[in-house]
Enzyme design. Structure first.
Site, short mmCIF file in Angstrom:
data_model
loop_
_atom_site.label_atom_id
_atom_site.label_comp_id
_atom_site.label_asym_id
_atom_site.label_seq_id
_atom_site.Cartn_x
_atom_site.Cartn_y
_atom_site.Cartn_z
N ASP A 1 0.80 -1.09 0.02
CA ASP A 1 -0.09 0.02 0.13
C ASP A 1 1.01 1.21 -0.11
OD1 ASP A 1 -2.14 1.72 0.36
OD2 ASP A 1 -3.19 0.07 1.41
N ASP B 1 -2.82 4.74 -2.56
CA ASP B 1 -3.77 5.44 -1.90
C ASP B 1 -4.15 6.74 -2.50
OD1 ASP B 1 -5.26 5.20 0.67
OD2 ASP B 1 -4.08 7.06 1.21
N GLU C 1 -6.42 3.61 -5.99
CA GLU C 1 -7.63 3.96 -5.32
C GLU C 1 -8.24 4.95 -5.92
OE1 GLU C 1 -9.57 4.43 -0.91
OE2 GLU C 1 -7.61 5.64 -1.44
N HIS D 1 -11.59 -1.93 3.56
CA HIS D 1 -11.55 -1.55 4.83
C HIS D 1 -12.01 -0.32 5.27
CE1 HIS D 1 -8.30 0.40 2.85
NE2 HIS D 1 -8.16 1.31 3.64
N ASP D 2 -12.65 0.58 3.96
CA ASP D 2 -13.27 1.56 4.00
C ASP D 2 -14.84 1.62 4.07
OD1 ASP D 2 -10.93 2.91 4.58
OD2 ASP D 2 -10.50 3.33 2.44
C1 GLC Z 1 -7.56 5.57 1.71
C2 GLC Z 1 -7.72 4.70 2.71
C3 GLC Z 1 -8.41 5.04 3.81
C4 GLC Z 1 -7.69 6.10 4.50
C5 GLC Z 1 -7.51 7.36 3.47
C6 GLC Z 1 -6.55 8.45 4.06
O1 GLC Z 1 -8.99 6.09 1.32
O2 GLC Z 1 -8.10 3.54 2.00
O3 GLC Z 1 -8.41 3.97 4.94
O4 GLC Z 1 -8.29 6.59 5.60
O5 GLC Z 1 -7.13 6.82 2.32
O6 GLC Z 1 -5.25 7.83 3.92
#
Ligand code: GLC
Length: 534
Positions: free
Chosen positions: A99, A201, A264, A325-326
């Site tokens: 990640d 990310d 992402e 996880h979000d």
């Molecule tokens: C992404 C991650 C999330 C995090 C955010 C800030 O969306 O998946 O878990 O809080 O970025 O890094």
């Protein structure tokens, strides 16, 4: 199949390392835990793991606040553990995806500590610092995803810094060349170590409007939505310049051969497609989050698949995600029965599937009492029910205490249903979610039509969707999924009747059945048919 890149044909499995397996008895998962469970992942047929951040971090956002990009957090283990994990995974033909968090660092990162020291700091420009407006208010109206203003006042140096997420996650200034080079070097560090790629990310946040213009109000905002949605983030995200940065990331990865960049990106389909880059020189795969948001209705799902397939650029490779996880877990959004249909959909559509740990045993979101909540997104906006803790609970391995995840009280509570919903129990049950997942993963791994063949929608109505997958010189498959709880029927056109045998069914009793004309499904039923060559 050897000329097809692994990231197209493999099933990816997302590990949230805090919650996967604890081996050192601190109630938090670790790298040794992943090593201990790697045989399970191989048994399941997984081709690649993506591990959420494992870098040193004060854990304000559970690792997405990185304090050192080139080391391992002692909570998770050591660099030696990491190398061992890489070795063990590779020996089993499992790729490892890191990640990568380029948009922001932790406020404890030495770069930010230095940047914050003085306006004259050589690293001042590495972050986004701005003067207050004459009336003392923040430089513009940009908000933080975690609630409130995106600007934090730094009293000693009398300027604001911008943070798209938590105030302990200051955004880097990607318009600064030294920042770019430092971050590209981070990528090289891990690629040199042997990792197989990155999940990047918040890729669409990386670069901001150069003029820092105010974001316009969102005319469709509703009270129930997070406050962040009050504005349309048209100047703070998805800027044209981001694509040049993504292309550079891609070049670095490609320089090592056979590595992957997954972005992402939460954007509508047309915008999302831009992240493949012109001439497919952007991300190999911008994550496709359509299924996370869509209502679970056959017409919407069928239309979304077609829209996505239709919008893909030439050479752009699709991918599908049901949970992460979000977001709420799939079984919590659609229920247990439909979660089986969702699994069949995920693993038979065209494109790389990503399975979120625990979904393969039907784990559900767990209600976390307010006093146990830990996610900053939830804590900052307690009235909005936005905590991501419920989908991050410990993996349920067995009926042992704490579900076999740990010997001590875990950092987040375990689902009380773990004595009956766990890996050990499901491994020996022909009707379990895990058995279904494993059969689907194995079939996908084995069959060219499923892992890289074409997708053709055949029919859909209010209840079900049906499609086929074909590849030259290989068996073809017909998939029919009932997205409702009532029976349904597909009347095959007599002119074009498909024949075959059910090889995987959500109700395994149907397996082995011959199909030669109309197809009947019970509610919540889905089948994969291996077609007989005409
Ligand atoms: C992404 C991650 C999330 C995090 C955010 C800030 O969306 O998946 O878990 O809080 O970025 O890094």
């Amino acid at each position: 199949m050897s000329n097809i890149p692994w990231w197209k044909t493999s099933v990816i499995y997302q590990i949230y390392p805090r919650s996967f397996q604890d081996t050192n008895g601190d109630g938090i998962g670790d790298l040794r835990g992943i090593i201990d469970r790697i045989d399970y992942l191989q048994w399941l047929g997984i081709g690649a793991i993506w591990i959420s951040p494992i870098y040193p971090s004060p854990m304000v956002d559970f690792g997405y606040d990185v304090a050192d990009y080139t080391d391992i957090n002692t909570i998770f283990g050591s660099m030696a553990d990491f190398d061992e994990l890489l070795l063990q995974a590779h020996q089993r033909n499992i790729k490892v995806i890191m990640d990568f968090v380029p948009n922001h660092t932790s406020d404890c990162h030495p770069w930010f500590v230095e940047s914050r020291r003085a306006t004259s700091s050589p690293k001042r420009d590495w972050y986004i610092w701005k003067d207050a407006k004459p009336d003392g208010s923040p430089p513009n109206n940009w908000r933080s995803v975690f609630g409130g203003s995106g600007w934090e006042w730094d009293a000693p140096t009398r300027q604001f810094y911008f943070h798209a997420f938590h105030k302990a996650q200051p955004d880097l200034n990607w318009r600064n060349n030294d920042v770019q080079e430092a971050m590209f070097n981070v990528m090289r560090f891990w690629l040199d170590r042997g990792v197989d790629g990155f999940r990047v990310d918040v890729m669409w946040h990386i670069i901001k409007d150069e003029l820092f213009r105010d974001n316009p109000p969102n005319p469709e905002y509703k009270e129930s939505q997070p406050p962040y949605d009050q504005l349309l983030p048209v100047y703070s995200t998805d800027q044209p310049e981001v694509h040049d940065i993504v292309a550079q990331m891609r070049q670095i990865a490609d320089g090592y051969g056979d590595r992957v960049i997954i972005g992402e990106v939460y954007l509508p389909i047309q915008k999302l497609m831009e992240y493949y880059g012109p001439n497919n020189e952007g991300a190999h795969m911008p994550f496709n989050f359509l299924m996370l948001r869509l209502p679970w209705h056959a017409p919407e799902i069928a239309a979304a698949i077609d829209q996505y397939e239709g919008a893909l650029p030439t050479e752009g490779w699709p991918n599908w995600v049901l949970s992460n996880h979000d977001n709420p877990r799939i079984a919590s959004r659609v229920g247990e029965a439909q979660a089986r249909i969702a699994a069949m959909l995920l693993l038979t559509l065209r494109g790389t599937p990503t399975i979120y740990y625990g979904d393969e045993i039907g784990m559900r979101d767990v209600a976390i009492p307010l006093e146990e909540q830990q996610d900053p997104q939830g804590l900052n906006m307690p009235e909005k029910n936005l905590s991501r803790d419920p989908c991050r609970t410990p993996m349920q391995w067995s009926a042992d205490e704490y579900a076999g995840f740990s010997k001590v009280q875990p950092w987040l509570r375990v689902d009380k249903k773990y004595p009956r919903i766990n890996v050990q129990q499901q491994q020996n049950d022909a009707y379990s979610m895990l058995t279904l997942y494993r059969k689907l993963v194995q079939l996908r791994n084995d069959e060219p039509a499923l892992n890289h063949g074409t997708y053709t929608p055949v029919y859909s109505n209010d209840q079900f969707i049906a499609y086929r997958r074909d590849a030259p010189g290989a068996d073809s498959f017909f998939i029919m999924l009932n997205l409702t709880s009532r029976p349904c029927r597909y009347s095959q056109p007599p002119s074009d009747t498909l024949k075959g045998q059910v090889i995987i069914a959500t109700a395994p009793e149907a397996e082995g059945m011959d199909i030669e004309k109309d197809i009947y499904l019970n509610g919540d039923e889905g089948i994969v048919i291996r077609l007989t060559a005409p």
